[in-house]
Design a protein around this motif. Structure first.
Motif, short mmCIF file in Angstrom:
data_model
loop_
_atom_site.label_atom_id
_atom_site.label_comp_id
_atom_site.label_asym_id
_atom_site.label_seq_id
_atom_site.Cartn_x
_atom_site.Cartn_y
_atom_site.Cartn_z
N GLY A 181 77.18 -62.62 51.80
CA GLY A 181 76.24 -61.85 52.51
C GLY A 181 75.20 -62.91 52.89
O GLY A 181 74.28 -63.06 53.24
N ASN A 182 74.55 -63.10 50.93
CA ASN A 182 73.67 -64.11 51.39
C ASN A 182 74.04 -65.58 51.40
O ASN A 182 73.29 -66.52 51.70
CB ASN A 182 73.24 -64.14 49.41
N GLN A 183 75.48 -66.29 51.13
CA GLN A 183 75.12 -67.39 52.17
C GLN A 183 75.05 -68.01 53.74
O GLN A 183 74.61 -68.41 53.76
CB GLN A 183 76.44 -67.53 51.62
N ILE A 184 75.72 -66.82 53.83
CA ILE A 184 75.60 -66.43 55.66
C ILE A 184 73.86 -66.42 55.59
O ILE A 184 73.59 -67.01 56.62
CB ILE A 184 76.62 -65.67 55.93
N ASN A 240 79.96 -71.38 57.38
CA ASN A 240 78.92 -70.05 57.61
C ASN A 240 77.52 -70.32 58.10
O ASN A 240 76.88 -69.36 59.04
CB ASN A 240 78.20 -70.00 56.16
N THR A 241 77.81 -71.28 57.99
CA THR A 241 76.97 -72.17 59.68
C THR A 241 76.72 -71.70 61.30
O THR A 241 76.71 -71.19 62.21
CB THR A 241 76.68 -73.98 59.87
N TYR A 242 79.05 -71.68 61.62
CA TYR A 242 79.38 -71.08 62.46
C TYR A 242 79.24 -69.68 62.70
O TYR A 242 78.49 -69.38 63.81
CB TYR A 242 80.81 -71.73 62.91
N VAL A 243 79.23 -69.06 61.51
CA VAL A 243 79.12 -67.33 61.78
C VAL A 243 77.53 -67.31 62.35
O VAL A 243 76.92 -66.95 62.86
CB VAL A 243 79.85 -67.07 60.46
N ALA A 244 76.29 -67.87 61.44
CA ALA A 244 75.18 -67.86 62.02
C ALA A 244 74.29 -67.92 63.10
O ALA A 244 74.07 -67.86 63.31
CB ALA A 244 73.98 -68.46 60.83
N SER A 245 75.57 -68.91 63.88
CA SER A 245 75.11 -69.74 64.86
C SER A 245 75.61 -68.67 66.02
O SER A 245 75.13 -68.64 66.76
CB SER A 245 75.20 -71.48 65.40
#
Length: 442
Positions: free
Chosen positions: A12-15, A221-226
């Motif tokens: 959760g924190n890395q995302i 994680n970048t893909y999830v955040a985007s």
């Protein structure tokens, strides 16, 4: 200013690190007014970061713009939760360390009081870890009890099927059943699917090679955040007359994508392309940007549906109760011109289950692509309440049940306060939800 953003556990924190880096970029145009849904009146992010160990939270604090986080909202323990849902849910049986749950709920109450209008909580976590799954489940339950009128939307990451922990199937089983009982919607990301999608995106950008592109955890994680930024970055359609967003996007998403209270698991996919005009001496006509934009939107829609799981392992087609498309482009008009073509393609791919529902397919548009700001790009993000969720639920139940019948590892759950009734209720809950999804389209 309606949401509190809660990051729990390592995942959760890395995302969250990638998410807040996108949201705090300096080069985003007119971003100041759009940051209100994410900030308190004093300019601090309305975010709470919780983990049973300090390493990931400290890294997040360093990577995101200095001074963004409120110090009291960075809540860490001194020891992990052993990848055990029961340990994370029930916590330490010791007075030496103040309860992580207490400290988190105390910070949440204060953030809620800072909101002009609190509508709900966004919670980021994983299904496999002790803190993300166990403490995440307990927090969902506590937030529901304390703020019964507020909505809860989770960003939930499922582990690789090949295995990340010997306890991951139990943790996923228990956490998913708690989510079904206590939250309003689950944005479900499966690590295997995210890995494939990220590899495909990197493969397009990398030189032609026989080698599979290496995919880092940060890239996933970048893909999830985007995907989240494509959904939740403020749209002009939801702003007030003053031009300031009140952050209604997550709750409008729930109204659009979760029409059935028993089916709350949402599938996300995204595609982004930058528009190139070719040779510098090429002269564009007035109509050419629109023509090229239409081609790009059709191409993006094809890219999104290409990665969509169309049918179950048994060969049964997956259906959807609802689909939301969010299109972002510096040329917003180009999507409106190709809207019917794009939505028709999505409707065919996602197999609408309820043709009588007039709102089963919705679309939002905006002129700012927050994922790639300042360039000629098109971003298409799709959120669907899709039957493929049943596959994951069935896999979790089958693997957890096989372990449960042999009593494998159960002593670790009894040791920290878990009971047989917790498992039995979890099996019944997930089987019921999986059956509901499997019956879509009948």
């Amino acid at each position: 200013m309606s949401a509190v953003w809660l990051h729990v556990g390592q995942c959760g924190n890395q995302i969250g690190e990638e998410w807040w880096q996108i949201l705090t970029r300096e080069n985003v145009p007119h971003a100041e007014a759009d940051r209100y849904p994410f900030c308190s009146p004093d300019g601090k992010l309305s975010a709470i970061c919780v983990d049973s160990e300090p390493k990931v939270v400290r890294k997040l604090q360093k990577q995101v713009k200095s001074g963004s986080f409120r110090k009291n909202n960075l809540i860490v323990g001194k020891r992990g939760r052993g990848n055990n849902w029961a340990y994370g849910y029930h916590g330490l049986h010791s007075a030496n360390e103040k309860n992580l749950l207490e400290r988190t709920m105390e910070s949440l109450r204060k953030e809620v009081e800072r909101r002009d209008c609190y509508c709900g909580t966004m919670l980021f976590h994983s299904l496999s870890g002790g803190t993300g799954a166990g403490l995440g489940s307990r927090l969902c339950e506590a937030i529901r009890d304390e703020n019964s009128l507020g909505q809860i939307l989770t960003v939930t990451v499922a582990p690789h099927q090949a295995g990340e922990s010997p306890l991951q199937h139990y943790n996923s089983l228990l956490c998913l059943s708690w989510l079904q009982r206590h939250v309003d919607g689950v944005l479900l990301f499966q690590n295997d699917a995210v890995l494939r999608r990220t590899a495909a995106l990197l493969g397009k950008k990398a030189p032609v090679s026989d080698m599979q592109p290496q995919v880092s955890l940060s890239a996933m994680n970048t893909y999830v955040a985007s995907c989240l930024a494509g959904l939740f970055y403020p749209l002009k359609a939801f702003t007030t007359g003053s031009g300031i967003s009140v952050g209604m996007e997550p709750w409008e998403l729930l109204r659009s994508a979760c029409p059935m209270p028993t089916m709350r698991f949402l599938h996300l996919a995204q595609a982004c392309k930058r528009q190139e005009w070719g040779l510098s001496h090429h002269v564009k006509s007035d109509s050419e940007p629109l023509r090229w934009g239409t081609v790009f939107w059709d191409s993006l829609a094809s890219s999104v549906v290409h990665s969509l799981p169309r049918e179950s392992h048994a060969g049964q087609p997956h259906y959807s109760t609802s689909v939301l498309a969010v299109a972002r482009s510096y040329q917003e008009d180009t999507f409106l011109l190709s809207r019917d073509s794009v939505l028709r393609k999505l409707k065919q791919a996602y197999h609408e289950a309820y043709p009588w529902n007039p709102f089963s397919l919705s679309c939002w548009t905006d002129s700012l692509n927050i994922v790639e700001p300042g360039c000629h790009s098109h971003l298409l993000t799709i959120c669907a309440n899709h039957g493929s969720s049943a596959e994951l639920l069935q896999q979790v139940v089958a693997r957890a049940e096989a372990m449960y019948e042999t009593n494998a590892y159960l002593h670790w759950y009894w040791r920290y306060g878990c009971e047989e009734a917790d498992f039995q209720q979890a099996f019944e809950t997930l089987c019921s939800v999986a059956d509901d999804y499997s019956r879509l389209g009948e």
